[in-house]
Design a protein around this motif. Structure first.
Motif, mmCIF file in Angstrom:
data_model
loop_
_atom_site.group_PDB
_atom_site.id
_atom_site.type_symbol
_atom_site.label_atom_id
_atom_site.label_comp_id
_atom_site.label_asym_id
_atom_site.label_seq_id
_atom_site.Cartn_x
_atom_site.Cartn_y
_atom_site.Cartn_z
ATOM 1 N N ALA A 127 33.793 44.789 43.572
ATOM 2 C CA ALA A 127 35.106 44.164 43.410
ATOM 3 C C ALA A 127 34.981 42.655 43.211
ATOM 4 C CB ALA A 127 35.986 44.473 44.616
ATOM 5 N N ALA A 128 34.111 42.019 43.988
ATOM 6 C CA ALA A 128 33.941 40.567 43.875
ATOM 7 C C ALA A 128 33.431 40.192 42.482
ATOM 8 C CB ALA A 128 32.978 40.069 44.948
ATOM 9 N N TRP A 129 32.495 40.980 41.972
ATOM 10 C CA TRP A 129 31.952 40.709 40.639
ATOM 11 C C TRP A 129 32.975 40.999 39.545
ATOM 12 C CZ3 TRP A 129 29.955 44.934 37.365
ATOM 13 C CH2 TRP A 129 29.500 44.469 36.118
ATOM 14 N N LEU A 130 33.690 42.128 39.664
ATOM 15 C CA LEU A 130 34.654 42.491 38.627
ATOM 16 C C LEU A 130 35.789 41.472 38.526
ATOM 17 C CD1 LEU A 130 34.962 46.375 38.952
ATOM 18 C CD2 LEU A 130 33.872 45.063 37.115
ATOM 19 N N LYS A 131 36.118 40.836 39.612
ATOM 20 C CA LYS A 131 37.150 39.789 39.550
ATOM 21 C C LYS A 131 36.747 38.707 38.546
ATOM 22 C CE LYS A 131 39.705 36.488 42.386
ATOM 23 N NZ LYS A 131 39.911 35.922 43.757
ATOM 24 N N ASP A 132 35.492 38.285 38.604
ATOM 25 C CA ASP A 132 35.003 37.279 37.664
ATOM 26 C C ASP A 132 34.847 37.861 36.263
ATOM 27 O OD1 ASP A 132 34.881 35.421 39.706
ATOM 28 O OD2 ASP A 132 32.789 35.841 40.170
ATOM 29 N N GLU A 133 34.397 39.112 36.199
ATOM 30 C CA GLU A 133 34.180 39.747 34.900
ATOM 31 C C GLU A 133 35.499 39.903 34.146
ATOM 32 O OE1 GLU A 133 30.857 41.479 32.604
ATOM 33 O OE2 GLU A 133 31.171 39.931 34.103
ATOM 34 N N LEU A 134 36.561 40.220 34.874
ATOM 35 C CA LEU A 134 37.884 40.347 34.255
ATOM 36 C C LEU A 134 38.372 39.012 33.702
ATOM 37 C CD1 LEU A 134 39.723 42.783 36.671
ATOM 38 C CD2 LEU A 134 39.728 42.977 34.180
ATOM 39 N N ALA A 135 38.036 37.931 34.391
ATOM 40 C CA ALA A 135 38.438 36.607 33.902
ATOM 41 C C ALA A 135 37.728 36.279 32.597
ATOM 42 C CB ALA A 135 38.133 35.550 34.963
ATOM 43 N N LEU A 179 42.065 48.263 41.978
ATOM 44 C CA LEU A 179 43.354 48.237 41.278
ATOM 45 C C LEU A 179 44.061 46.898 41.485
ATOM 46 C CD1 LEU A 179 44.710 51.824 42.093
ATOM 47 C CD2 LEU A 179 43.288 51.085 40.164
ATOM 48 N N ALA A 180 43.891 46.329 42.668
ATOM 49 C CA ALA A 180 44.542 45.052 42.972
ATOM 50 C C ALA A 180 44.012 43.917 42.104
ATOM 51 C CB ALA A 180 44.363 44.710 44.453
ATOM 52 N N LEU A 181 42.842 44.103 41.525
ATOM 53 C CA LEU A 181 42.304 43.091 40.608
ATOM 54 C C LEU A 181 43.081 43.044 39.296
ATOM 55 C CD1 LEU A 181 38.473 43.818 40.976
ATOM 56 C CD2 LEU A 181 39.774 41.985 42.086
ATOM 57 N N GLY A 182 43.864 44.098 39.041
ATOM 58 C CA GLY A 182 44.601 44.192 37.784
ATOM 59 C C GLY A 182 44.176 45.365 36.941
ATOM 60 N N LEU A 183 43.318 46.222 37.497
ATOM 61 C CA LEU A 183 42.888 47.424 36.782
ATOM 62 C C LEU A 183 43.879 48.559 37.025
ATOM 63 C CD1 LEU A 183 39.105 47.252 37.712
ATOM 64 C CD2 LEU A 183 40.100 46.801 35.462
ATOM 65 N N HIS A 217 36.665 58.407 37.209
ATOM 66 C CA HIS A 217 37.828 57.622 36.780
ATOM 67 C C HIS A 217 37.468 56.656 35.660
ATOM 68 C CE1 HIS A 217 39.516 59.130 40.524
ATOM 69 N NE2 HIS A 217 38.546 58.546 41.193
ATOM 70 N N ILE A 218 38.483 56.332 34.870
ATOM 71 C CA ILE A 218 38.401 55.254 33.883
ATOM 72 C C ILE A 218 39.498 54.254 34.237
ATOM 73 C CG2 ILE A 218 38.617 54.607 31.456
ATOM 74 C CD1 ILE A 218 37.637 57.409 30.717
ATOM 75 N N LEU A 219 39.087 53.106 34.746
ATOM 76 C CA LEU A 219 40.027 52.047 35.095
ATOM 77 C C LEU A 219 40.067 51.034 33.961
ATOM 78 C CD1 LEU A 219 39.259 51.377 38.878
ATOM 79 C CD2 LEU A 219 40.661 53.165 37.818
ATOM 80 N N LEU A 220 41.279 50.631 33.600
ATOM 81 C CA LEU A 220 41.480 49.758 32.440
ATOM 82 C C LEU A 220 42.167 48.462 32.836
ATOM 83 C CD1 LEU A 220 42.863 52.432 29.926
ATOM 84 C CD2 LEU A 220 40.492 51.645 30.142
ATOM 85 N N SER A 221 41.737 47.373 32.220
ATOM 86 C CA SER A 221 42.452 46.103 32.382
ATOM 87 C C SER A 221 43.826 46.224 31.738
ATOM 88 C CB SER A 221 41.657 44.974 31.737
ATOM 89 O OG SER A 221 41.559 45.177 30.336
ATOM 90 N N ALA A 222 44.711 45.292 32.041
ATOM 91 C CA ALA A 222 46.101 45.382 31.575
ATOM 92 C C ALA A 222 46.225 45.514 30.053
ATOM 93 C CB ALA A 222 46.894 44.179 32.084
ATOM 94 N N PRO A 223 45.496 44.725 29.251
ATOM 95 C CA PRO A 223 45.628 44.888 27.793
ATOM 96 C C PRO A 223 45.194 46.268 27.310
ATOM 97 C CG PRO A 223 44.642 42.765 28.318
ATOM 98 C CD PRO A 223 44.670 43.551 29.594
#
Length: 257
Positions: A127-135, A179-183, A217-223
């Motif tokens: 989760a910590a890494w994906l937060k940066d990866e999403l940015a 999910l709270a990251l925006g996925l 699961h397949i989690l997707l960013s908002a776009p």
């Protein structure tokens, strides 16, 4: 763009099924888990002959992840940066502008196993890494075997599984943290049949009785979630002779040219 994730539970055994899946379903990219192959034994030639490019990280007997794509795989990396883990559980690449993160999350074994706190710590690092990866990558998908059934509706018998690994509150909390990251969970973007699962135990006629869990699961960013047009679980691959205990999960995304 059609994306799939599949825990093949030994690519050596399941390679003919994967090749059939590629030929008949024609996904643009597939994330594989539990390949259980060392890198020198990965079937590069067979997959390239099928029209796919590959990136992989394996080890003997256990774990192993791979990305299989029609398009070029760029900016490939392995593992969670800054998190020391000898187990091959994460491989990442960019395909046609979409950042694909293939994950084989720890099982945890049981709530009293030393593998359970490892699982929770691993999810925290993810989760910590994906937060940066999403940015860095607004178009990001995290695909794979999460070994978490997020809700009771993802479990064939919630009472029988209560306080068990895969459904425990701390594990579900970790999934919600993602999910709270925006996925967003692509499967839940659409109306789905009740009792739809992605994994069934080989024992006790689990598949025939539909005694399963939805843990892939397949989690997707908002776009990507906004462009997702369909999500499903391909049960037909679980009906084959000598199948994996997992079925592929699929998401279709309509990206602008």
């Amino acid at each position: 763009m059609k994306l799939a994730a599949w825990n093949v539970n030994s690519l050596k055994v399941r390679l003919p099924q994967l090749l059939d899946f590629l030929a008949t379903r024609q996904p643009d990219a597939v994330c594989l888990q539990e390949t259980k192959l060392t890198d020198d034994n990965f079937p590069v030639a067979e997959l390239e002959a099928a029209g796919y490019r590959v990136a992989f990280a394996g080890q003997k007997t256990y774990n192993g992840v791979a990305l299989v794509s029609r398009s070029e795989l760029t900016d490939v990396s392995v593992g969670i940066p800054g998190y020391e883990d000898e187990q091959k559980r994460v491989i990442v690449a960019t395909v046609d502008g979409v950042r694909l993160v293939c994950v084989y999350c720890p099982n945890g074994q049981s709530l009293d196993s030393d593998k359970y706190p490892y699982k929770l710590a691993w999810f925290d690092a993810l989760a910590a890494w994906l937060k940066d990866e999403l940015a860095r990558h607004p178009k990001l998908a995290v695909l794979g075997d999460y070994n978490v059934a997020p809700e009771d509706r993802d479990v064939h018998d919630p009472e029988a599984w209560k306080d068990s690994v895969l459904v425990s509150a701390p594990e579900r909390d970790r999934f919600r943290n993602l999910l709270a990251l925006g996925l967003q969970d692509s499967f839940r973007l659409f109306e789905q049949p009740e009792k739809t699962f992605s994994w069934w135990d080989y024992r006790m006629m689990g598949f025939r009785r539909n005694h399963g869990l939805r843990i892939d699961h397949i989690l997707l960013s908002a776009p990507l979630a906004a462009a997702c047009t369909a999500a499903s679980i391909d049960r037909d691959m679980r009906k084959l002779e000598r199948p994996s205990d997992h079925a592929p999960v699929v998401a279709e995304i309509s990206l602008p040219a």
